[in-house]
Design a protein around this motif. Structure first.
Motif, short mmCIF file in Angstrom:
data_model
loop_
_atom_site.label_atom_id
_atom_site.label_comp_id
_atom_site.label_asym_id
_atom_site.label_seq_id
_atom_site.Cartn_x
_atom_site.Cartn_y
_atom_site.Cartn_z
N UNK A 23 0.84 -1.19 0.00
CA UNK A 23 0.00 0.00 0.00
C UNK A 23 0.87 1.24 0.00
N UNK A 24 0.25 2.39 -0.07
CA UNK A 24 0.97 3.65 -0.01
C UNK A 24 1.85 3.90 -1.21
N UNK A 25 2.78 4.84 -1.07
CA UNK A 25 3.66 5.20 -2.18
C UNK A 25 4.66 4.10 -2.49
N UNK A 26 5.00 3.28 -1.50
CA UNK A 26 5.96 2.21 -1.73
C UNK A 26 5.49 1.23 -2.79
N UNK A 27 4.24 0.79 -2.69
CA UNK A 27 3.71 -0.16 -3.66
C UNK A 27 3.60 0.46 -5.04
N UNK A 28 3.10 1.69 -5.13
CA UNK A 28 2.96 2.32 -6.45
C UNK A 28 4.31 2.55 -7.10
N UNK A 29 5.35 2.85 -6.31
CA UNK A 29 6.70 3.00 -6.86
C UNK A 29 7.19 1.69 -7.45
N UNK A 30 7.01 0.60 -6.72
CA UNK A 30 7.41 -0.71 -7.21
C UNK A 30 6.67 -1.08 -8.48
N UNK A 31 5.37 -0.78 -8.53
CA UNK A 31 4.57 -1.14 -9.71
C UNK A 31 5.03 -0.40 -10.96
N UNK A 32 5.52 0.82 -10.80
CA UNK A 32 6.01 1.56 -11.97
C UNK A 32 7.20 0.84 -12.62
N UNK A 33 8.04 0.23 -11.79
CA UNK A 33 9.15 -0.52 -12.35
C UNK A 33 8.71 -1.82 -12.97
N UNK A 215 0.97 -17.33 -8.61
CA UNK A 215 2.09 -16.44 -8.91
C UNK A 215 3.43 -17.19 -8.92
N UNK A 216 4.31 -16.72 -9.79
CA UNK A 216 5.70 -17.18 -9.80
C UNK A 216 6.57 -16.34 -8.87
N UNK A 217 6.18 -15.08 -8.67
CA UNK A 217 6.93 -14.15 -7.83
C UNK A 217 5.93 -13.33 -7.02
N UNK A 218 6.16 -13.25 -5.72
CA UNK A 218 5.28 -12.50 -4.82
C UNK A 218 6.15 -11.55 -4.01
N UNK A 219 5.79 -10.27 -3.99
CA UNK A 219 6.53 -9.30 -3.19
C UNK A 219 5.63 -8.72 -2.12
N UNK A 220 6.25 -8.37 -0.99
CA UNK A 220 5.57 -7.64 0.08
C UNK A 220 6.45 -6.45 0.43
N UNK A 221 5.89 -5.24 0.34
CA UNK A 221 6.66 -4.03 0.57
C UNK A 221 7.18 -3.47 -0.75
N UNK A 222 7.83 -2.29 -0.67
CA UNK A 222 8.08 -1.49 0.52
C UNK A 222 6.83 -0.72 0.95
N UNK A 223 6.92 -0.07 2.10
CA UNK A 223 5.80 0.71 2.60
C UNK A 223 5.85 0.79 4.11
N UNK A 224 4.97 1.59 4.68
CA UNK A 224 4.91 1.73 6.13
C UNK A 224 4.72 0.35 6.77
N UNK A 225 5.60 0.00 7.69
CA UNK A 225 5.62 -1.35 8.24
C UNK A 225 4.28 -1.79 8.79
N UNK A 226 3.69 -0.98 9.65
CA UNK A 226 2.46 -1.39 10.33
C UNK A 226 1.20 -1.04 9.56
N UNK A 227 1.20 0.05 8.79
CA UNK A 227 -0.05 0.51 8.17
C UNK A 227 -0.14 0.27 6.66
N UNK A 228 0.91 -0.26 6.04
CA UNK A 228 0.83 -0.61 4.62
C UNK A 228 1.19 -2.06 4.35
#
Length: 354
Positions: A23-33, A215-228
């Protein structure tokens, strides 16, 4: 275990099914790549005729299917107001993912990002959030409204709320008190001990579980540890699906701490907090930035009581998690992940862990 060897990314051509959770900006940044590697038209089918310009090809390794699974506990800003007024889930993080995965990040995606600067009750609202709210009212189905909005933006991927239940985030703090609501939790000066969902027995979105399973690849993060990040593994069924997944599971570690969420926590301690809430080991790899952050940026963050996260690689590998280390950061006012370098490192990993 030793760090994983470098892989020639251009030589890896197998198609991959990828799921990114957060969630948050961390996930959207990763998705752009990741978006750059998605085969054209592998995501939501556009509602409107697409541009006559040729669609960009994806550089190898290519992604045949990309899905984002997004947290839904936000209760602040425009999302919080819509949640209160329309009794709907918060659209903000999902909208950010739509824009990130849009085929054309120009007029329509700019419109979805537009925030009204005046206009009485409209002031502070985001157009994309209002658009999703209108679709929710029309369809009566939040997940379907998100799908329709993604089609308008012709996203190169699917976007799923982790649950469509109306959940509230609660936290047990260091003094034993219970704080309710994400905004109140992040505003507290107390240390978060444990997170909970209210009600606790919510159902995960079936499409989210199916995406994790295939899925072949699953990612968790980046983002706020507790709230994203942790908010996703609080949904029953999600940690179990991650524990049983056949795909390669990667924690994308944050670059900086947050004063009221993760101050002084190292990278391994972030993972420990996630495992404590998931109640299972769910990572095969951790992607860790080991490049130095410029002193000027460190000083700016220190003024906000934040710091560079310690890359304690040996402790992470002692947990049975292999580390992918390197320079994954860029500094442009704020310290953010470089989406292309992160995506290339992730897609260079071997498929499957079992």
């Amino acid at each position: 275990m030793s760090p994983s060897p470098s892989v020639n990314v251009s030589a890896v051509t197998a198609l991959r099914r990828v799921v990114a959770i957060g969630g948050g900006t961390g996930l959207s940044t990763l998705l752009r790549g990741l978006k750059r590697h998605v085969l054209p038209h592998a995501g939501a089918a556009p509602l409107f005729a697409s541009s006559s310009e040729p669609q960009p090809e994806c550089p190898p390794p290519c992604i045949s299917d990309l899905a984002a699974i997004v947290t839904v506990t936000d209760d602040g800003g425009s999302s919080g107001r819509l949640r209160k007024d329309f009794k709907m889930l918060p659209p903000g993080d999902l909208r950010n993912c739509m824009v990130a995965l849009s085929e054309d990040e120009h007029l329509i995606s700019q419109l979805f990002r537009h925030r009204f600067r005046n206009g009485g009750e409209l002031e502070g609202h985001n157009f994309g959030n209002l658009f999703v709210a209108a679709l929710v009212e029309m369809t009566g189905d939040f997940a379907h409204a998100v799908r329709l909005a993604a089609e308008v933006l012709a996203t190169r991927g699917h976007i799923y709320p982790v649950t469509t239940s109306n959940v509230t985030l609660a936290a047990r703090m260091s003094d034993g008190s219970i704080v309710q609501g994400e905004t109140n939790i992040t505003a507290s000066n107390l240390v978060i001990q444990e997170l909970m969902l209210e009600p606790p027995d919510v159902q995960p979105l079936p499409e989210a579980l199916a995406a994790i399973e295939s899925a072949d690849l699953i990612t968790l993060g980046p983002g706020s540890l507790f709230t994203s990040i942790i908010t996703n593994v609080l949904v029953p069924g999600i940690p179990e699906a991650l524990a049983q997944a056949r795909g390669t599971r990667v924690y994308v570690a944050n670059l900086m701490t947050q004063a009221n969420e993760s101050l002084h926590l190292s990278a391994s301690q972030h993972i420990e907090r996630i495992y404590a809430h998931a109640r299972a080991p769910i990572f095969d790899y951790a992607l860790i930035n080991t490049a130095p952050v410029p002193e000027a940026a460190r000083e700016r963050y220190a003024a906000e009581h934040a710091e560079v996260i310690e890359a304690d690689v040996e402790k992470i590998e002692a947990m049975g998690i292999r580390c992918i280390t390197g320079d994954f950061a860029e500094v442009e006012g704020v310290v953010r992940h470089n989406p292309d370098r992160v995506a290339e490192a992730l897609l260079a990993l071997p498929i499957g862990h079992k």
